[in-house]
Scaffold this active site. Structure first.
Site, PDB file in Angstrom:
ATOM      1  N   TYR A   1      -1.890  98.250  75.600  1.00 16.13           N
ATOM      2  CA  TYR A   1      -3.056  97.591  75.012  1.00 16.13           C
ATOM      3  C   TYR A   1      -2.918  97.548  73.489  1.00 16.13           C
ATOM      4  CZ  TYR A   1      -7.924  96.976  73.521  1.00 16.13           C
ATOM      5  OH  TYR A   1      -9.070  96.542  72.898  1.00 16.13           O
TER       6      TYR A   1
ATOM      7  N   GLU B   1     -16.899  95.618  75.881  1.00 20.54           N
ATOM      8  CA  GLU B   1     -17.276  96.597  74.867  1.00 20.54           C
ATOM      9  C   GLU B   1     -18.684  97.120  75.153  1.00 20.54           C
ATOM     10  OE1 GLU B   1     -15.513  98.087  72.630  1.00 20.54           O
ATOM     11  OE2 GLU B   1     -13.798  96.783  72.294  1.00 20.54           O
TER      12      GLU B   1
ATOM     13  N   TRP C   1     -13.033 104.141  75.803  1.00 19.70           N
ATOM     14  CA  TRP C   1     -12.466 102.815  76.058  1.00 19.70           C
ATOM     15  C   TRP C   1     -11.417 102.852  77.172  1.00 19.70           C
ATOM     16  CZ3 TRP C   1     -13.545  98.054  76.090  1.00 19.70           C
ATOM     17  CH2 TRP C   1     -12.540  97.084  76.192  1.00 19.70           C
TER      18      TRP C   1
END
Length: 186
Positions: free
Chosen positions: A21, A43, A51
C-alpha cells in the site's frame, strides 16, 4: 534494491500488505472522482480503528459496496443495511454504513449539479500536492477547511483528522518521510 533494502516511511513497518500500500498507492496523486470518494468512505470506516484493519478488509468492502459505485450504493435499502451489518468481512457499524449510502447520494447530487468530486477536492490545493517537509500532523487548518466543506454538503465521518488522512492517502499532501524512496515519486 530489494523490498527490505528500501527505505520507507516508518508507519509502513514490515507487514507486506502495508508495504505494498505504501509503495504503490499512499501519497500518489489520484484525480479519479470515484476513487477519491471510495477512499473518503473507507477513511470514514477507519474512524477509531487502525488503517491496517480497513486495508485487510478493503476487497470485502468493495464486494459489499458494489465496487463503491455511487449509483448502486445510493440505491441501497434497509435490506442492504441488514445484509451489511451481518457481513463479518467489513466494519459493521450502522452509522458508517448509512453515512456511506448518504455519501453516495451526495456524490451523485454533486455530479448532477456539474460539481466534479475530483475538482472539488483538488481545488483546495490548487490541483497539485502540498509537499510537507516538517513533522506529520494529525490535522491542519486546510484539513479543517475541507472537513467543514464536506460536512456542509452532508458528508459524515469527515472530521479534520479523517480528512487529513484522506488527503495523505490520495496524494493531496505528500507526507512521505524525507529519506523514503517514494518521496520524490509523489
Amino acid at each position: 534494491m530489494s523490498q527490505k533494502e528500501k527505505i520507507r516511511c516508518s508507519w509502513a513497518g514490515s507487514d507486506p500488505l502495508y508495504c505494498q500500500y505504501h509503495d504503490e498507492e499512499w501519497g500518489v496523486p489520484n484525480y479519479d472522482s470515484r476513487a477519491l470518494w471510495e477512499m473518503l468512505m473507507l477513511e470514514g470506516f477507519q474512524a477509531g480503528l487502525a488503517w491496517i484493519i480497513i486495508l485487510r478488509k478493503r476487497e470485502t468492502f468493495r464486494i459489499a459496496f458494489k465496487n463503491f459505485d455511487p449509483e448502486k450504493v445510493a440505491r441501497f435499502t434497509e435490506e442492504d443495511i441488514t445484509r451489511l451489518l451481518a457481513d463479518p468481512g467489513i466494519v459493521r457499524s450502522r452509522a458508517k454504513i448509512e453515512a456511506t449510502i448518504a455519501g453516495a447520494r451526495i456524490y451523485l447530487e454533486m455530479q448532477a449539479a456539474g460539481d466534479d468530486f475530483s475538482k472539488f477536492a483538488w481545488n483546495f490545493v490548487d490541483g497539485k500536492p502540498i509537499q510537507n517537509t516538517g513533522p506529520i500532523p494529525a490535522q491542519t487548518p486546510l484539513s479543517e477547511q475541507i472537513s467543514k466543506a464536506l460536512k456542509k454538503r452532508g458528508f459524515k465521518f469527515v472530521g479534520p483528522t479523517i480528512t487529513y488522512a484522506w488527503m495523505q492517502a490520495v496524494g493531496m499532501v505528500n507526507d512521505h518521510a524525507p529519506d523514503c524512496f517514494r518521496r520524490q515519486h509523489c
